[in-house]
Design a protein around this motif. Structure first.
Motif, short mmCIF file in Angstrom:
data_model
loop_
_atom_site.label_atom_id
_atom_site.label_comp_id
_atom_site.label_asym_id
_atom_site.label_seq_id
_atom_site.Cartn_x
_atom_site.Cartn_y
_atom_site.Cartn_z
N HIS A 193 0.74 -1.12 0.16
CA HIS A 193 0.22 0.23 -0.42
C HIS A 193 1.48 1.21 0.11
N PRO A 194 0.10 2.45 -0.79
CA PRO A 194 0.97 3.29 -0.98
C PRO A 194 1.49 4.12 0.63
N ASN A 195 0.76 4.14 1.73
CA ASN A 195 0.38 4.89 2.88
C ASN A 195 0.57 4.21 4.24
N VAL A 196 2.14 3.00 3.71
CA VAL A 196 2.90 1.79 4.50
C VAL A 196 3.89 1.67 3.99
N ASP A 197 4.67 1.86 5.25
CA ASP A 197 5.97 1.82 4.94
C ASP A 197 6.90 0.34 4.70
N LYS A 198 7.70 -0.10 3.86
CA LYS A 198 8.00 -1.14 3.94
C LYS A 198 8.12 -2.23 4.87
N SER A 199 8.24 -1.49 6.45
CA SER A 199 8.43 -2.86 7.12
C SER A 199 6.82 -2.73 8.27
N GLY A 200 5.88 -1.53 7.91
CA GLY A 200 4.57 -2.37 7.97
C GLY A 200 3.86 -0.69 8.93
N ASP A 201 5.01 0.21 9.09
CA ASP A 201 4.14 1.50 9.57
C ASP A 201 3.43 2.15 8.77
N VAL A 202 2.12 2.38 9.27
CA VAL A 202 1.06 3.02 8.77
C VAL A 202 1.96 4.87 8.88
N CYS A 203 1.62 5.12 7.46
CA CYS A 203 1.57 6.85 7.14
C CYS A 203 0.60 7.57 7.26
N ILE A 204 -0.29 8.03 7.82
CA ILE A 204 -1.82 8.55 7.70
C ILE A 204 -1.35 10.29 8.52
N SER A 205 -2.09 11.57 8.23
CA SER A 205 -2.23 12.49 8.72
C SER A 205 -2.45 11.91 10.29
N ILE A 206 -3.38 11.42 11.14
CA ILE A 206 -4.27 11.65 11.83
C ILE A 206 -3.58 10.80 13.22
N LEU A 207 -2.05 10.10 12.90
CA LEU A 207 -1.53 9.64 13.09
C LEU A 207 0.29 10.19 12.86
N HIS A 208 -0.18 11.50 12.71
CA HIS A 208 1.85 12.97 12.49
C HIS A 208 0.85 13.21 14.10
N GLU A 209 1.93 13.66 14.10
CA GLU A 209 2.22 14.62 15.62
C GLU A 209 1.56 15.49 15.58
N PRO A 210 0.75 16.82 16.66
CA PRO A 210 -0.58 17.36 16.28
C PRO A 210 0.43 18.95 15.98
N GLY A 211 -0.15 19.67 15.48
CA GLY A 211 0.71 20.71 15.24
C GLY A 211 0.87 20.96 13.75
N GLU A 212 1.57 21.75 13.11
CA GLU A 212 2.24 22.48 11.71
C GLU A 212 3.18 20.72 11.34
N ASP A 213 2.77 20.96 10.18
CA ASP A 213 3.50 20.60 9.25
C ASP A 213 4.80 20.89 8.73
N LYS A 214 5.95 20.06 8.86
CA LYS A 214 7.62 21.12 8.34
C LYS A 214 7.52 21.89 6.87
N TYR A 215 6.61 20.76 7.01
CA TYR A 215 7.14 20.81 4.63
C TYR A 215 5.08 21.43 4.50
N GLY A 216 4.64 21.66 4.95
CA GLY A 216 3.82 22.38 4.15
C GLY A 216 2.34 21.37 3.96
N TYR A 217 2.40 20.52 4.05
CA TYR A 217 1.67 19.71 3.25
C TYR A 217 0.36 19.31 3.84
N GLU A 218 0.44 19.06 5.53
CA GLU A 218 -0.78 19.14 6.44
C GLU A 218 -1.07 20.73 6.76
N LYS A 219 -2.86 20.68 7.11
CA LYS A 219 -3.41 21.14 8.19
C LYS A 219 -2.58 20.54 9.63
N PRO A 220 -3.17 21.47 10.19
CA PRO A 220 -2.72 21.20 12.07
C PRO A 220 -4.22 20.24 12.26
N GLU A 221 -5.43 20.92 11.70
CA GLU A 221 -6.31 19.48 11.63
C GLU A 221 -6.66 18.79 11.31
N GLU A 222 -5.47 18.57 10.47
CA GLU A 222 -5.92 16.81 9.60
C GLU A 222 -5.06 15.64 10.25
#
Length: 170
Positions: free
Chosen positions: A80-109
């Motif tokens: 799956h595109p949003n699961v890395d090869k070791s199985g870690d899930v990478c979706i917005s709501i599992l990212h630490e709260p606050g500003e995205d340093k890359y500007g990709y996600e809004k804080p509320e996401e």
């Protein structure tokens, strides 16, 4: 948030899920004594390439949950595109709260303390049905999903689904 408060919250969420199961997944503790480590079984959503799959994953909660998000890792192989090869899930709501340093996600996401195991799992099931190719954790899967969705990508997912069915209850 003390460890005791987070443990109470997790115990309450687990009891609620056991009393009122949510379609598409089930959850329990990996070890009876550790409220911070859960195992979830996700049923591949209908009308998706993952349909029929039974995917096992672990949720590991920080001691200051719900102020910080849990980590989620698939134990069952999944392509799956949003699961890395070791199985870690990478979706917005599992990212630490606050500003995205890359500007990709809004804080509320990103992670908010109002999220529960149920809202996380609904997001993960939605991610299976509709991958985000713009923010891949697995670049190879994202490339295949974009360029050969009905060929190589579909075959790899079908292999994962088959394998998940064979190993689901080990």
């Amino acid at each position: 948030m003390t460890e005791t408060q987070s443990a109470l919250l997790l115990r309450r969420q687990l009891a609620e899920l056991n009393k009122n199961p949510v379609e598409g997944f089930s959850a329990g503790l990996i070890e009876d004594s550790d409220l911070y480590r859960w195992e979830v079984l996700i049923i591949g959503p209908p009308d998706t390439l993952y349909e029929g799959g039974v995917f096992k994953a672990h949720l590991t909660f920080p001691k200051d949950y719900p102020l910080r998000p849990p980590k989620m890792k698939f134990i069952t192989d999944i392509w799956h595109p949003n699961v890395d090869k070791s199985g870690d899930v990478c979706i917005s709501i599992l990212h630490e709260p606050g500003e995205d340093k890359y500007g990709y996600e809004k804080p509320e996401e990103r992670w908010l303390p109002i999220h529960t195991v149920e809202t996380i799992m609904i997001s993960v099931i939605s991610m299976l049905a509709d991958p985000n190719g713009d923010s891949p954790a697995n670049v190879d899967a994202a490339k295949e999903w974009r360029e050969d969705r009905h060929g190589a990508f579909k075959r790899k997912v079908a292999r994962c689904v088959r394998k998940s069915q064979e190993t689901a209850f080990e």
